[in-house]
Design a protein around this motif. Sequence first.
Motif, PDB file in Angstrom:
ATOM      1  N   ALA A 238       0.855  -1.294   0.095  1.00  0.00           N
ATOM      2  CA  ALA A 238       0.263   0.021   0.055  1.00  0.00           C
ATOM      3  C   ALA A 238       0.778   1.257  -0.077  1.00  0.00           C
ATOM      4  CB  ALA A 238      -0.986  -0.018   1.194  1.00  0.00           C
ATOM      5  N   GLY A 239       0.501   2.165  -0.674  1.00  0.00           N
ATOM      6  CA  GLY A 239       1.159   3.368  -0.772  1.00  0.00           C
ATOM      7  C   GLY A 239       2.335   3.334  -2.118  1.00  0.00           C
ATOM      8  N   GLY A 240       2.644   2.326  -2.556  1.00  0.00           N
ATOM      9  CA  GLY A 240       3.537   2.065  -3.670  1.00  0.00           C
ATOM     10  C   GLY A 240       2.791   2.282  -5.093  1.00  0.00           C
ATOM     11  N   SER A 241       3.759   2.215  -5.961  1.00  0.00           N
ATOM     12  CA  SER A 241       3.157   2.473  -7.412  1.00  0.00           C
ATOM     13  C   SER A 241       3.500   1.178  -8.254  1.00  0.00           C
ATOM     14  CB  SER A 241       4.232   3.694  -7.933  1.00  0.00           C
ATOM     15  OG  SER A 241       3.930   4.754  -7.133  1.00  0.00           O
ATOM     16  N   LEU A 242       3.010   1.246  -9.367  1.00  0.00           N
ATOM     17  CA  LEU A 242       2.862   0.165 -10.446  1.00  0.00           C
ATOM     18  C   LEU A 242       2.591   0.879 -11.719  1.00  0.00           C
ATOM     19  CD1 LEU A 242       3.677  -2.739  -9.701  1.00  0.00           C
ATOM     20  CD2 LEU A 242       1.237  -3.293  -9.905  1.00  0.00           C
ATOM     21  N   ARG A 243       3.236   0.238 -12.757  1.00  0.00           N
ATOM     22  CA  ARG A 243       3.055   0.715 -14.132  1.00  0.00           C
ATOM     23  C   ARG A 243       2.728  -0.576 -14.871  1.00  0.00           C
ATOM     24  NH1 ARG A 243       6.676   3.012 -18.854  1.00  0.00           N
ATOM     25  NH2 ARG A 243       5.390   4.788 -19.599  1.00  0.00           N
ATOM     26  N   LEU A 244       1.276  -0.426 -15.437  1.00  0.00           N
ATOM     27  CA  LEU A 244       1.082  -1.396 -16.306  1.00  0.00           C
ATOM     28  C   LEU A 244       1.234  -1.104 -17.840  1.00  0.00           C
ATOM     29  CD1 LEU A 244      -2.502  -2.148 -14.817  1.00  0.00           C
ATOM     30  CD2 LEU A 244      -0.180  -3.106 -13.916  1.00  0.00           C
ATOM     31  N   SER A 245       1.466  -1.969 -18.565  1.00  0.00           N
ATOM     32  CA  SER A 245       1.582  -1.891 -20.095  1.00  0.00           C
ATOM     33  C   SER A 245       0.705  -2.695 -20.677  1.00  0.00           C
ATOM     34  CB  SER A 245       3.049  -2.203 -20.524  1.00  0.00           C
ATOM     35  OG  SER A 245       3.903  -1.388 -19.863  1.00  0.00           O
ATOM     36  N   CYS A 246       0.087  -2.409 -21.973  1.00  0.00           N
ATOM     37  CA  CYS A 246      -0.610  -3.100 -22.706  1.00  0.00           C
ATOM     38  C   CYS A 246      -0.234  -2.955 -24.222  1.00  0.00           C
ATOM     39  CB  CYS A 246      -2.103  -2.895 -22.821  1.00  0.00           C
ATOM     40  SG  CYS A 246      -3.230  -3.832 -23.736  1.00  0.00           S
ATOM     41  N   ALA A 247       0.225  -4.015 -24.869  1.00  0.00           N
ATOM     42  CA  ALA A 247       0.877  -3.706 -26.169  1.00  0.00           C
ATOM     43  C   ALA A 247      -0.266  -4.509 -27.005  1.00  0.00           C
ATOM     44  CB  ALA A 247       2.213  -4.508 -26.504  1.00  0.00           C
ATOM     45  N   ALA A 248      -0.535  -3.758 -28.082  1.00  0.00           N
ATOM     46  CA  ALA A 248      -1.303  -4.342 -29.194  1.00  0.00           C
ATOM     47  C   ALA A 248      -0.399  -4.870 -30.450  1.00  0.00           C
ATOM     48  CB  ALA A 248      -2.422  -3.580 -29.641  1.00  0.00           C
ATOM     49  N   SER A 249      -0.838  -6.090 -31.061  1.00  0.00           N
ATOM     50  CA  SER A 249      -0.098  -6.694 -32.095  1.00  0.00           C
ATOM     51  C   SER A 249      -1.144  -7.516 -33.056  1.00  0.00           C
ATOM     52  CB  SER A 249       0.912  -7.709 -31.474  1.00  0.00           C
ATOM     53  OG  SER A 249       0.287  -8.890 -30.618  1.00  0.00           O
ATOM     54  N   GLY A 250      -0.479  -7.875 -33.887  1.00  0.00           N
ATOM     55  CA  GLY A 250      -1.364  -8.671 -34.829  1.00  0.00           C
ATOM     56  C   GLY A 250      -2.037  -7.513 -36.061  1.00  0.00           C
ATOM     57  N   SER A 251      -2.897  -7.821 -36.654  1.00  0.00           N
ATOM     58  CA  SER A 251      -3.479  -7.098 -37.492  1.00  0.00           C
ATOM     59  C   SER A 251      -3.991  -5.717 -37.115  1.00  0.00           C
ATOM     60  CB  SER A 251      -4.488  -7.991 -38.241  1.00  0.00           C
ATOM     61  OG  SER A 251      -4.050  -8.999 -38.913  1.00  0.00           O
ATOM     62  N   VAL A 252      -3.119  -4.911 -36.600  1.00  0.00           N
ATOM     63  CA  VAL A 252      -3.265  -3.636 -36.128  1.00  0.00           C
ATOM     64  C   VAL A 252      -3.287  -2.544 -37.212  1.00  0.00           C
ATOM     65  CG1 VAL A 252      -2.853  -1.517 -34.622  1.00  0.00           C
ATOM     66  CG2 VAL A 252      -2.599  -3.975 -33.753  1.00  0.00           C
ATOM     67  N   VAL A 253      -4.612  -1.723 -37.466  1.00  0.00           N
ATOM     68  CA  VAL A 253      -4.487  -0.913 -38.564  1.00  0.00           C
ATOM     69  C   VAL A 253      -4.700   0.335 -37.768  1.00  0.00           C
ATOM     70  CG1 VAL A 253      -6.003  -0.032 -40.343  1.00  0.00           C
ATOM     71  CG2 VAL A 253      -5.971  -2.349 -40.022  1.00  0.00           C
ATOM     72  N   SER A 254      -5.495   0.895 -37.170  1.00  0.00           N
ATOM     73  CA  SER A 254      -5.635   2.062 -36.318  1.00  0.00           C
ATOM     74  C   SER A 254      -6.683   1.765 -35.045  1.00  0.00           C
ATOM     75  CB  SER A 254      -6.067   3.044 -37.427  1.00  0.00           C
ATOM     76  OG  SER A 254      -6.270   4.359 -36.648  1.00  0.00           O
ATOM     77  N   ILE A 255      -6.000   1.823 -33.947  1.00  0.00           N
ATOM     78  CA  ILE A 255      -6.657   1.544 -32.540  1.00  0.00           C
ATOM     79  C   ILE A 255      -7.213   3.050 -32.236  1.00  0.00           C
ATOM     80  CG2 ILE A 255      -6.776   1.314 -30.378  1.00  0.00           C
ATOM     81  CD1 ILE A 255      -4.943  -1.266 -30.930  1.00  0.00           C
ATOM     82  N   ASP A 256      -8.721   3.303 -32.217  1.00  0.00           N
ATOM     83  CA  ASP A 256      -9.204   4.715 -31.847  1.00  0.00           C
ATOM     84  C   ASP A 256      -9.039   5.144 -30.450  1.00  0.00           C
ATOM     85  OD1 ASP A 256     -10.246   5.143 -34.652  1.00  0.00           O
ATOM     86  OD2 ASP A 256     -11.411   3.555 -34.087  1.00  0.00           O
TER      87      ASP A 256
ATOM     88  N   MET B  80       0.229   3.717 -11.817  1.00  0.00           N
ATOM     89  CA  MET B  80      -0.612   3.813 -10.659  1.00  0.00           C
ATOM     90  C   MET B  80       0.347   4.213  -9.414  1.00  0.00           C
ATOM     91  SD  MET B  80      -3.092   0.514 -11.297  1.00  0.00           S
ATOM     92  CE  MET B  80      -1.774  -0.775 -11.094  1.00  0.00           C
ATOM     93  N   ASN B  81      -0.156   5.364  -8.699  1.00  0.00           N
ATOM     94  CA  ASN B  81       0.503   5.561  -7.666  1.00  0.00           C
ATOM     95  C   ASN B  81      -0.408   5.656  -6.440  1.00  0.00           C
ATOM     96  OD1 ASN B  81       2.696   6.248  -9.100  1.00  0.00           O
ATOM     97  ND2 ASN B  81       1.799   8.401  -9.664  1.00  0.00           N
ATOM     98  N   SER B  82       0.306   5.721  -5.156  1.00  0.00           N
ATOM     99  CA  SER B  82      -0.641   5.653  -4.162  1.00  0.00           C
ATOM    100  C   SER B  82      -1.721   4.431  -3.969  1.00  0.00           C
ATOM    101  CB  SER B  82      -1.321   7.080  -3.670  1.00  0.00           C
ATOM    102  OG  SER B  82      -0.240   8.179  -3.727  1.00  0.00           O
ATOM    103  N   LEU B  83      -1.021   3.378  -4.175  1.00  0.00           N
ATOM    104  CA  LEU B  83      -1.975   2.228  -4.246  1.00  0.00           C
ATOM    105  C   LEU B  83      -2.815   1.931  -2.922  1.00  0.00           C
ATOM    106  CD1 LEU B  83      -0.041   0.202  -6.788  1.00  0.00           C
ATOM    107  CD2 LEU B  83      -2.299   0.953  -7.272  1.00  0.00           C
ATOM    108  N   LYS B  84      -3.638   1.499  -3.070  1.00  0.00           N
ATOM    109  CA  LYS B  84      -4.468   1.091  -1.745  1.00  0.00           C
ATOM    110  C   LYS B  84      -4.894  -0.429  -2.100  1.00  0.00           C
ATOM    111  CE  LYS B  84      -6.559   5.527  -1.748  1.00  0.00           C
ATOM    112  NZ  LYS B  84      -7.777   6.352  -1.850  1.00  0.00           N
ATOM    113  N   PRO B  85      -5.080  -1.136  -0.640  1.00  0.00           N
ATOM    114  CA  PRO B  85      -5.711  -2.385  -0.972  1.00  0.00           C
ATOM    115  C   PRO B  85      -6.959  -2.544  -1.833  1.00  0.00           C
ATOM    116  CG  PRO B  85      -4.909  -2.061   1.360  1.00  0.00           C
ATOM    117  CD  PRO B  85      -4.967  -0.665   0.668  1.00  0.00           C
TER     118      PRO B  85
END
Length: 115
Positions: free
Chosen positions: A14-32, A82-87
Amino acid sequence: QVQLVESGGGLVQAGGSLRLSCAASGSVVSIDVMSWYRQAPGKQRELIAAITSIGDTNYADSDEGRFTISRDNAKNTVYLQMNSLKPEDTAIYYCHALEYVVDYWGKGTLVTVSS
């Protein structure tokens, strides 16, 4: 077909930070729109934040200020700082992408915030 892969979840104090990532792959044309959702056990999946291809953002009121969404269009990747994370932030976090009228979901990454 577009595939979304989340990463960056894990156990954090609790109180810590985390950074999530999400990568798109495959037949990507244009993600709105790319967005982050989360779902705790027994709860509804809820929107955390969304970002358009031009950088417009929308946040859930309860999380704004602690969470920041960003996007790298060249890498087809969306991030959630994500900062100041809570349970109560403990949940599976899902990435979502909207390409034209087609939407895609990642498999999720588990975030556990200990007290």
